[in-house]
Write a protein that holds these residues in place. Structure first.
Motif, PDB file in Angstrom:
ATOM      1  N   PHE A 138      -4.867  92.059  31.425  1.00 19.03           N
ATOM      2  CA  PHE A 138      -4.906  93.332  32.332  1.00 19.03           C
ATOM      3  C   PHE A 138      -5.180  94.552  31.413  1.00 19.03           C
ATOM      4  O   PHE A 138      -4.941  94.788  30.494  1.00 19.03           O
ATOM      5  N   LYS A 139      -6.336  95.274  31.935  1.00 17.88           N
ATOM      6  CA  LYS A 139      -7.070  96.275  30.867  1.00 17.88           C
ATOM      7  C   LYS A 139      -6.407  97.817  31.331  1.00 17.88           C
ATOM      8  O   LYS A 139      -5.687  98.319  30.196  1.00 17.88           O
ATOM      9  N   THR A 140      -6.440  97.876  32.474  1.00 15.61           N
ATOM     10  CA  THR A 140      -5.585  99.371  32.866  1.00 15.61           C
ATOM     11  C   THR A 140      -5.093  98.841  34.242  1.00 15.61           C
ATOM     12  O   THR A 140      -5.399  98.278  35.010  1.00 15.61           O
ATOM     13  N   VAL A 141      -3.772  99.171  34.163  1.00 16.92           N
ATOM     14  CA  VAL A 141      -2.712  98.903  35.607  1.00 16.92           C
ATOM     15  C   VAL A 141      -2.033 100.291  35.942  1.00 16.92           C
ATOM     16  O   VAL A 141      -1.066 100.708  35.012  1.00 16.92           O
ATOM     17  N   PRO A 142      -2.510 100.869  36.935  1.00 17.98           N
ATOM     18  CA  PRO A 142      -1.479 102.060  37.469  1.00 17.98           C
ATOM     19  C   PRO A 142      -0.190 101.651  37.669  1.00 17.98           C
ATOM     20  O   PRO A 142       0.051 100.091  37.802  1.00 17.98           O
ATOM     21  N   SER A 143       0.825 102.836  37.350  1.00 20.06           N
ATOM     22  CA  SER A 143       2.179 102.362  37.401  1.00 20.06           C
ATOM     23  C   SER A 143       2.484 101.719  38.580  1.00 20.06           C
ATOM     24  O   SER A 143       3.446 100.923  38.828  1.00 20.06           O
ATOM     25  N   ASP A 144       2.066 102.417  40.054  1.00 24.83           N
ATOM     26  CA  ASP A 144       2.370 101.600  41.021  1.00 24.83           C
ATOM     27  C   ASP A 144       1.990 100.139  41.248  1.00 24.83           C
ATOM     28  O   ASP A 144       2.780  99.211  41.659  1.00 24.83           O
ATOM     29  N   VAL A 145       0.801  99.793  40.641  1.00 24.42           N
ATOM     30  CA  VAL A 145       0.594  98.175  40.651  1.00 24.42           C
ATOM     31  C   VAL A 145       1.473  97.556  39.696  1.00 24.42           C
ATOM     32  O   VAL A 145       1.741  96.456  40.172  1.00 24.42           O
ATOM     33  N   ARG A 146       1.577  98.017  38.489  1.00 18.35           N
ATOM     34  CA  ARG A 146       2.471  97.444  37.524  1.00 18.35           C
ATOM     35  C   ARG A 146       3.992  97.046  38.342  1.00 18.35           C
ATOM     36  O   ARG A 146       4.489  96.218  38.155  1.00 18.35           O
ATOM     37  N   GLN A 147       4.356  98.059  38.928  1.00 19.16           N
ATOM     38  CA  GLN A 147       5.676  97.830  39.534  1.00 19.16           C
ATOM     39  C   GLN A 147       5.707  96.759  40.664  1.00 19.16           C
ATOM     40  O   GLN A 147       6.614  95.997  40.829  1.00 19.16           O
ATOM     41  N   LYS A 148       4.560  96.560  41.417  1.00 15.97           N
ATOM     42  CA  LYS A 148       4.603  95.519  42.263  1.00 15.97           C
ATOM     43  C   LYS A 148       4.300  93.968  41.589  1.00 15.97           C
ATOM     44  O   LYS A 148       5.103  93.192  41.901  1.00 15.97           O
ATOM     45  N   LEU A 149       3.727  93.955  40.463  1.00 11.63           N
ATOM     46  CA  LEU A 149       3.541  92.873  39.486  1.00 11.63           C
ATOM     47  C   LEU A 149       4.917  92.721  38.795  1.00 11.63           C
ATOM     48  O   LEU A 149       5.523  91.352  38.793  1.00 11.63           O
ATOM     49  N   ILE A 150       5.808  93.496  38.660  1.00 16.98           N
ATOM     50  CA  ILE A 150       7.164  93.343  37.815  1.00 16.98           C
ATOM     51  C   ILE A 150       8.068  92.799  38.838  1.00 16.98           C
ATOM     52  O   ILE A 150       8.678  91.848  38.842  1.00 16.98           O
ATOM     53  N   ARG A 151       8.140  93.267  40.199  1.00 17.09           N
ATOM     54  CA  ARG A 151       8.963  92.890  41.369  1.00 17.09           C
ATOM     55  C   ARG A 151       8.596  91.445  41.537  1.00 17.09           C
ATOM     56  O   ARG A 151       9.551  90.730  41.760  1.00 17.09           O
ATOM     57  N   PHE A 152       7.058  91.122  41.767  1.00 20.55           N
ATOM     58  CA  PHE A 152       6.770  89.918  42.193  1.00 20.55           C
ATOM     59  C   PHE A 152       7.154  88.920  41.248  1.00 20.55           C
ATOM     60  O   PHE A 152       7.834  87.780  41.571  1.00 20.55           O
ATOM     61  N   CYS A 153       7.160  89.006  39.701  1.00 18.33           N
ATOM     62  CA  CYS A 153       7.356  88.103  38.579  1.00 18.33           C
ATOM     63  C   CYS A 153       8.888  87.768  38.738  1.00 18.33           C
ATOM     64  O   CYS A 153       9.398  86.847  38.578  1.00 18.33           O
ATOM     65  N   PHE A 154       9.678  88.941  38.973  1.00 17.97           N
ATOM     66  CA  PHE A 154      11.263  88.980  38.917  1.00 17.97           C
ATOM     67  C   PHE A 154      11.670  88.017  39.887  1.00 17.97           C
ATOM     68  O   PHE A 154      12.345  87.105  39.815  1.00 17.97           O
ATOM     69  N   GLU A 155      11.157  88.402  41.226  1.00 14.84           N
ATOM     70  CA  GLU A 155      11.487  87.597  42.462  1.00 14.84           C
ATOM     71  C   GLU A 155      11.209  85.959  42.361  1.00 14.84           C
ATOM     72  O   GLU A 155      12.058  85.203  42.711  1.00 14.84           O
ATOM     73  N   ARG A 156       9.859  85.725  41.716  1.00 15.53           N
ATOM     74  CA  ARG A 156       9.424  84.651  41.550  1.00 15.53           C
ATOM     75  C   ARG A 156      10.167  83.697  40.401  1.00 15.53           C
ATOM     76  O   ARG A 156      10.550  82.478  40.620  1.00 15.53           O
ATOM     77  N   GLN A 157      10.680  84.486  39.523  1.00 13.79           N
ATOM     78  CA  GLN A 157      11.350  83.705  38.575  1.00 13.79           C
ATOM     79  C   GLN A 157      12.714  83.400  38.949  1.00 13.79           C
ATOM     80  O   GLN A 157      13.340  82.223  38.802  1.00 13.79           O
ATOM     81  N   LEU A 158      13.305  84.150  39.815  1.00 12.66           N
ATOM     82  CA  LEU A 158      14.687  83.814  40.615  1.00 12.66           C
ATOM     83  C   LEU A 158      14.592  82.751  41.224  1.00 12.66           C
ATOM     84  O   LEU A 158      15.529  81.610  41.704  1.00 12.66           O
ATOM     85  N   THR A 159      13.439  82.576  42.023  1.00 14.28           N
ATOM     86  CA  THR A 159      13.185  81.354  42.976  1.00 14.28           C
ATOM     87  C   THR A 159      12.908  80.039  42.270  1.00 14.28           C
ATOM     88  O   THR A 159      13.438  79.029  42.502  1.00 14.28           O
ATOM     89  N   LEU A 160      12.380  80.182  41.062  1.00 13.17           N
ATOM     90  CA  LEU A 160      11.886  78.962  40.379  1.00 13.17           C
ATOM     91  C   LEU A 160      13.426  78.530  39.559  1.00 13.17           C
ATOM     92  O   LEU A 160      13.634  77.419  39.610  1.00 13.17           O
TER      93      LEU A 160
END
Length: 225
Positions: free
Chosen positions: A193-215
């Protein structure tokens, strides 16, 4: 250091040198003297509170509100009673700084829909799926032959399915890192990612965290069988 790890960040602890790879979730209550004070760990699988002995070494995966998802080693150094009981974890400032500077965020395997659009006219827009996702970039599947140039930029639209049933549509500008051939028909294109607005980054962070728990849960259930 406060800008990297903050009070309120969620963490997952995976103790080393144990028969079962159990994982525990907790929250950072305070940070002082190179120690994290965290709430008593709760077993992800059983949802029961546990007590980790002093000297226990563990992998600590942090969901940082500012910096994303990353991990480092830590050790239980004791307990303390504040407003709520906490355990104390030691960590290395230097190790975390190196990981943050290299953007060694945790990548999670995830196949989600992604639409890819060129910034110029290098190719026609297409839809594919991801191989993995992190707070710093994605890897996507492409058909061979796929022509690209290192540093080429794309616009991607990701569809992130969240644990609460919602779907977040995330637009990012990406830059090509490398192309890895899988077989004669398919390759995997790594993008950062070149530029990521803070609200977009938070969505990515939350998705990765939830996905990691599922795995983690799926892997533990498989081992238990």
């Amino acid at each position: 250091m406060i800008s990297l790890i903050n009070v309120g960040d969620e963490i997952i602890l995976t103790p080393y040198f144990t028969d079962n790879e159990e994982k525990y979730k907790c929250e950072i209550i305070a940070i002082c003297d190179q120690q994290l004070h965290v709430s008593y760990p709760v077993n992800i699988e059983t949802n029961k509170t546990t007590f980790l002995l002093e000297g226990t070494q563990a992998k600590c995966m942090v969901l940082s509100k500012r910096e994303g998802l990353f991990s480092f080693d830590c050790e239980v150094t004791g307990r303390e009673k504040k407003n709520i009981p906490v355990i104390k974890l030691s960590y290395s400032d230097k190790e975390i700084m190196v990981k943050m500077q290299k953007r060694e965020f945790v990548r999670v395997d995830a196949a989600v829909d992604v639409a890819v659009h060129p910034i110029g006219n290098q190719f026609a827009p297409f839809v594919t799926v991801t191989e993995d996702i992190s707070a710093g970039g994605i890897a996507i599947r492409v058909k061979n032959p796929f022509s690209y140039l290192a540093g080429m930029s794309f616009i991607t639209w990701l569809v992130l399915p969240m644990k609460d049933g919602q779907f977040h549509y995330v637009k990012t500008e990406c830059e090509v890192v490398r192309l890895r051939a899988v077989n004669e028909l398919k390759s995997v294109l790594s993008l950062k990612f070149k530029t990521v607005p803070s609200d977009v980054r938070q969505k990515l962070i939350r998705f990765c965290f939830e996905r990691q728990l599922t795995l983690m849960k799926k892997r533990d259930n498989h081992i238990a069988k």
